[in-house]
Scaffold this motif. Structure first.
Motif, PDB file in Angstrom:
ATOM      1  N   GLY A   1       0.841  -1.187   0.000  1.00  0.00           N
ATOM      2  CA  GLY A   1       0.000   0.000   0.000  1.00  0.00           C
ATOM      3  C   GLY A   1       0.878   1.239   0.000  1.00  0.00           C
ATOM      4  N   SER A   2       0.262   2.407   0.050  1.00  0.00           N
ATOM      5  CA  SER A   2       1.006   3.657   0.016  1.00  0.00           C
ATOM      6  C   SER A   2       1.855   3.802   1.266  1.00  0.00           C
ATOM      7  N   TRP A   3       3.115   4.209   1.052  1.00  0.00           N
ATOM      8  CA  TRP A   3       3.966   4.389   2.232  1.00  0.00           C
ATOM      9  C   TRP A   3       3.540   5.595   3.067  1.00  0.00           C
ATOM     10  N   THR A   4       2.629   6.382   2.560  1.00  0.00           N
ATOM     11  CA  THR A   4       2.080   7.464   3.390  1.00  0.00           C
ATOM     12  C   THR A   4       1.202   6.915   4.520  1.00  0.00           C
TER      13      THR A   4
ATOM     14  N   ILE B   1       4.257  19.758   0.216  1.00  0.00           N
ATOM     15  CA  ILE B   1       3.105  19.990   1.099  1.00  0.00           C
ATOM     16  C   ILE B   1       3.583  20.276   2.510  1.00  0.00           C
ATOM     17  N   ASP B   2       4.526  19.480   2.974  1.00  0.00           N
ATOM     18  CA  ASP B   2       5.050  19.649   4.328  1.00  0.00           C
ATOM     19  C   ASP B   2       5.736  21.000   4.482  1.00  0.00           C
TER      20      ASP B   2
ATOM     21  N   GLU C   1      -3.817  16.718   0.446  1.00  0.00           N
ATOM     22  CA  GLU C   1      -3.517  15.550   1.263  1.00  0.00           C
ATOM     23  C   GLU C   1      -2.281  14.861   0.698  1.00  0.00           C
ATOM     24  N   PRO C   2      -1.577  14.115   1.523  1.00  0.00           N
ATOM     25  CA  PRO C   2      -0.390  13.404   0.995  1.00  0.00           C
ATOM     26  C   PRO C   2      -0.761  12.541  -0.208  1.00  0.00           C
TER      27      PRO C   2
END
Length: 968
Positions: A825-828, A915-916, A952-953
């Motif tokens: 899945g997404s590493w986020t 984003i961060d 969102e990420p």
């Protein structure tokens, strides 16, 4: 210089008939992709230049186009004035580094855009417009007021500049909140009175970022004409004294007096680098051009320019502003010389709001004169200037008020941009027809919002350029950045950031190898198109518009015409065609029943419901038909000539020619035989083309698209599957052939293709995933050699399951700790918060057993990936996958019975880290002039700048499912 360019592009292709040794065409700096290279503030230094260029060369770029632009806040002490001795030193160093790295360099003939301008350009050379006044005067009366026109002040500055501050520039090296505060607190200069005249006398032009500027001043009078209500005209210009008094009383009748004044359009060099700010030049004046180019002549004295390939112009863009640049000194004389009558006698017709036929014809002549001047006083002399230096020119002609096909014709490399195939046709057609080996593209500009475009997205648009005939990709682009600057360094405001700090840079070389392989074919041979589609420039130039001038860019202005309809129809069905202008048509000769241009052979010419034809064009078409050519007329035959000058004489000659054409026939088509050839008229373009023995490429019926190149004894086909479906079938070819060799430019695989003959056509077996592409080389003789590898599934796929080890290899802002994930899945979504903000490369690893049963090979399918993936099995790299499909062929011998180690190194984009930074308030938007626009309105903050703060990420990593399947 053209011969030299052709020699550079001559590619060795070796194919030994019989037991074939199949080789790819040779590659060089030109077959590799290039990139536009922005120099912010020209604040470059030798250490960072070397580091930047080495990185560019390592990923497979063959050349760079230097375009100096506005600077970066905090680095003012490092700004270098454009073309100054210090600037020439770093430019010369860049050329030396290019030679060391086997790269080539182009340079924009200017800074920012439009072409030409800066401190050398005063009122005499600046772009012009005109204003006018009218008075109604009765018999025996005069005009009491002064004949004058006061230009009102106007100022437009690009948003978010640093202006009107005592400390206009922060100290060199200033970072953090100080810069942001200055950016946020700054105000625009809105009052022209605050500015000195001339504009380049003002300090801090980088901060002012002026796009257009008009000073309050009286404009010089050009002409005063009086027109009676019964059609008389009197030139009163000489009767106006130095104070503007008109010494004249109206004769019998009622008179309308027109006074025309020359104004200053006010366009500045937009996004200019330090030392390049100022007025844009008058593009209709060769004197203005020469004055501008003299600055380069002076700067280049004593410089070694041997590694400089040529000069570049980034489209017209003068009228990306308020009003139009539509006048030049001496215009009336130029008009009289070219159109054969005095325009001063027809100012009411030129300027009237409600157009009639005479007015439209005068307007056409005015527009044609402007078009002639842009071609002959700017484009051609600029080209001659470069030739005198032994250099080529690369030009974007679109956006100008000229016939852009003609402007493309007189340069060495026509360049297009955008995303529409028909837009590409204008630049590419000029290259094809006039035997220019290269047609380039400003590629991948604003594909998506900032930081959202993947390498797979770039490949998709590059393939589209290839289908449109482009064979020289110039990415848009790369921004020079000091090697020690805080991430993300210096960025240009266009939305695809080809920067070494971008995570996708790791896999950029895979895309560049693909582009290089494709271009090595597409730069070989000759174009192989069948149809010349006439460009109805006169029709559109005879139509009214909001402004005096039309500007030409692709199909803009032709959306609802049969010209556009026919072009779209032929494009969709797979007909191979180029666009041709009136001037280019004069270079066409008849060859049997076909047509020959300087660049290649064609089978027919199509007129798509054209209304007006210049008389020389009709005469040429008639001569070609008499010599054996077939001219196709969709819907109506042209009704007459455009323009007003010598109208009756020209129209009579037109009628004499058309009257000799006796169309006859029943049904959809009518034919007029003339000499050895004919004109054929009808309202079905497919039927018309069939009547001329012209047929489309049949592979379009299978959902494939292609472009052909003619080579000795055969053809090259570049084929693309732009659909969402797998193509796995026999594909018929439109050109006769006996055999074919297939090349996969993404993997490097090649071999003799599987073929058969059906219905007298060679069919090639093609397997292409969605987004996939290949190159075929056909030959008129049978070829043997290593066969191309085709695979089909030999059993069910098996999902590779278990605990995946996730190791973050490189990126930032910091590396998350290694972790074991039982499900892909997404590493986020991993527990560690750093996963949500990480941009970079992470490695997934797992061991698996060989699936049961025998297989010739295996298909490893990664499922979904965000964004790109390098696949390594048992220590052997199988490839780097860019998407949209993430599959790779695994040789059977590489798969062990147990303990197969699979490594998948996945790279995402810059998005999550940006984003961060945005949420943390980190100062990465620090640029003068344009600082930092969003492509989409929903991504603009309250200050009008781009912001990802509400994003969102972005999903990142190996999403799977990962499967392996046996192949045969």
């Amino acid at each position: 210089m053209i011969k030299r360019l052709i020699c550079i592009l001559t590619l060795s292709f070796v194919l030994i008939i019989g037991k074939a040794q199949i080789k790819w065409p040779a590659v060089n700096a030109v077959t590799k992709p290039w990139a536009r290279w922005w120099w912010p503030g020209s604040a470059v230094n030798t250490r960072s230049l070397s580091a930047n260029m080495t990185q560019y060369a390592q990923v497979g770029l063959g050349g760079l186009e230097i375009t100096p632009i506005y600077g970066v806040a905090g680095y003012e002490s490092e700004f270098i004035d454009y073309l100054s001795p210090q600037w020439m030193q770093v430019f010369s160093y860049t050329l030396q580094e290019a030679k060391r790295l086997n790269m080539q360099i182009d340079i924009a003939t200017g800074s920012g855009w439009p072409f030409g301008g800066g401190p050398l350009i005063g009122d005499a050379e600046a772009c012009k417009d005109f204003e006018y006044k009218t008075w109604t005067v009765k018999e025996g009366h005069g005009i009491r007021e002064s004949i004058e026109f006061e230009q009102q002040p106007y100022l437009n500055a690009i948003g978010n500049t640093i202006a009107d501050k005592k400390e206009l520039y922060p100290p060199a090296g200033t970072t953090g909140p100080n810069i942001l505060a200055m950016l946020k607190e700054s105000q625009h200069v809105t009052n022209v009175k605050k500015l000195e005249e001339p504009v380049y006398a003002n300090k801090n032009l980088q901060a002012l970022a002026i796009d257009q500027l008009k000073y309050k001043k009286n404009l010089p009078l050009q002409v005063v004409m009086a027109y009676s209500d019964d059609g008389k005209a009197i030139d009163l210009t000489a009767q106006v004294d130095a104070k503007g008094n008109l010494n004249w009383k109206a004769p019998a009748g009622t008179w309308t007096v027109y006074a025309l004044f020359m104004g200053w359009h006010g366009k500045m060099v937009e996004r200019a680098a330090p030392g390049a700010e100022g007025n844009a030049i008058d593009h209709f004046s060769e004197q203005a051009l020469n004055k501008y180019l003299s600055r380069f002549d002076t700067a280049f004295v004593g410089a070694d320019l041997s590694q400089l390939r040529g000069f570049f112009n980034d489209s017209y863009e003068v009228d990306d502003a308020h009003g139009q640049s539509n006048y030049t000194p001496g215009f009336f004389d130029e008009f009289n010389h070219r159109r054969g009558y005095d325009l001063k006698l027809f100012l009411p017709q030129l300027l009237k709001k409600e157009r009639d036929e005479t007015s439209l014809r005068v307007l056409y002549d005015y527009r044609q004169t402007i078009a002639d001047l842009l071609l002959e006083k700017f484009t051609m002399p600029w080209h001659r200037w470069a030739q005198e230096k032994g250099k080529i020119v690369r030009n974007q002609s679109h956006g100008s008020p000229a016939n852009i096909l003609d402007c493309y014709s007189v340069v060495d490399i026509p360049e297009t941009e955008g995303s529409e195939l028909l837009r590409f046709k204008f630049a590419v057609s000029a290259a094809h027809i006039l035997n220019k080996p290269l047609a380039s593209a400003e590629a991948a500009t604003w594909l998506n919002e900032h930081f959202k475009s993947t390498l797979g997205d770039v490949k998709t648009v590059v393939d589209k350029y290839f289908l449109g005939g482009v064979n020289h990709i110039v990415y848009h682009g790369i921004c020079y950045s000091p090697i020690n600057d805080t991430w993300p360094g210096w960025l240009f405001y266009a939305a695809v950031h080809f920067q070494p700090i971008h995570p996708f840079w790791k896999d950029f070389g895979t895309l560049n190898t693909y582009v290089t392989r494709c271009q090595s074919f597409l730069q070989s041979g000759k174009p192989d198109n069948d149809i010349l589609l006439y460009f109805p420039f006169s029709d559109h130039n005879s139509e009214p518009g909001r402004d005096l001038l039309h500007h030409y860019d692709g199909m803009k202005g032709f959306e609802n015409t049969d010209f556009n309809k026919v072009a779209e129809d032929m494009l969709a069905k797979g007909y191979a065609f180029d666009l041709i202008s009136d001037n280019q048509l004069q270079k066409v000769t008849a060859s049997g029943s076909g047509l020959q241009t300087p660049g290649g052979a064609y089978r027919t010419i199509v007129l798509a419901n054209t209304k007006y034809l210049p008389l020389p064009t009709l005469q040429k078409l008639a001569d070609l038909a008499k010599a054996g050519a077939t001219i196709l007329v969709y819907n109506n035959f042209p009704s007459g000539v455009p323009g007003y000058g010598q109208l009756a004489e020209r129209q009579q000659q037109f009628t004499n020619i058309t009257a000799a054409l006796k169309f006859a026939g029943e049904g959809a088509l009518q034919k007029a035989t003339t000499g050895k050839g004919s004109f054929i008229k009808g309202n079905d373009i497919t039927a018309l083309l069939q009547a001329a023995n012209v047929f489309p490429e049949p592979m379009y019926g299978a959902g494939l698209q292609c472009i052909r190149r003619s080579i000795p004894g055969g053809n090259y086909y570049f084929i693309s599957n732009a659909t969402e479906n797998i193509v796995n079938e026999w594909v018929p070819l439109g050109r006769k052939a006996a055999s074919a060799i297939q090349f996969d430019p993404m993997t490097g695989q090649s071999g003799v293709a599987k073929t058969r003959v059906k219905n007298n056509k060679l069919e090639v077996y093609v397997q292409l995933e969605p987004g996939g592409s290949c190159v075929l080389q056909t030959a008129n003789k049978a070829q043997t050699g290593k066969p191309y590898s085709y695979y089909t599934l030999a059993g069910k796929s098996t999902e590779i399951k278990g605990n995946w080890r996730l190791f973050f290899m490189m990126g930032g802002p910091d590396l998350p700790k290694p972790i074991s994930v039982p499900k892909l899945g997404s590493w986020t979504e991993i527990p560690e918060p750093l996963g949500k903000v990480f941009s970079g490369t992470a490695q997934y690893s797992i061991e698996f057993a060989k699936p049961a049963g025998a297989a010739s090979a295996y298909e490893l399918d990664l499922g979904k990936v965000a964004w790109s993936a390098e696949v390594i099995l048992n220590g052997k790299t199988l490839g780097t996958l860019l998407g949209p499909v993430y599959k790779v062929i695994v040789p059977a011998g590489l798969v062990k019975a147990t303990n197969n180690e699979l490594l998948v190194r996945v790279t995402n984009g810059m998005t999550n880290r940006i984003i961060d930074m945005e949420k943390e308030g980190a100062p990465w938007k620090k640029f003068y002039n344009v600082n930092f626009p969003a492509r989409l309105a929903e991504n603009r903050g309250t200050n009008g700048l781009f912001t990802p703060a509400k994003w969102e990420p972005e999903t990142s990593g190996l999403l799977g499912p990962v499967t392996i399947a046996p192949l045969k």
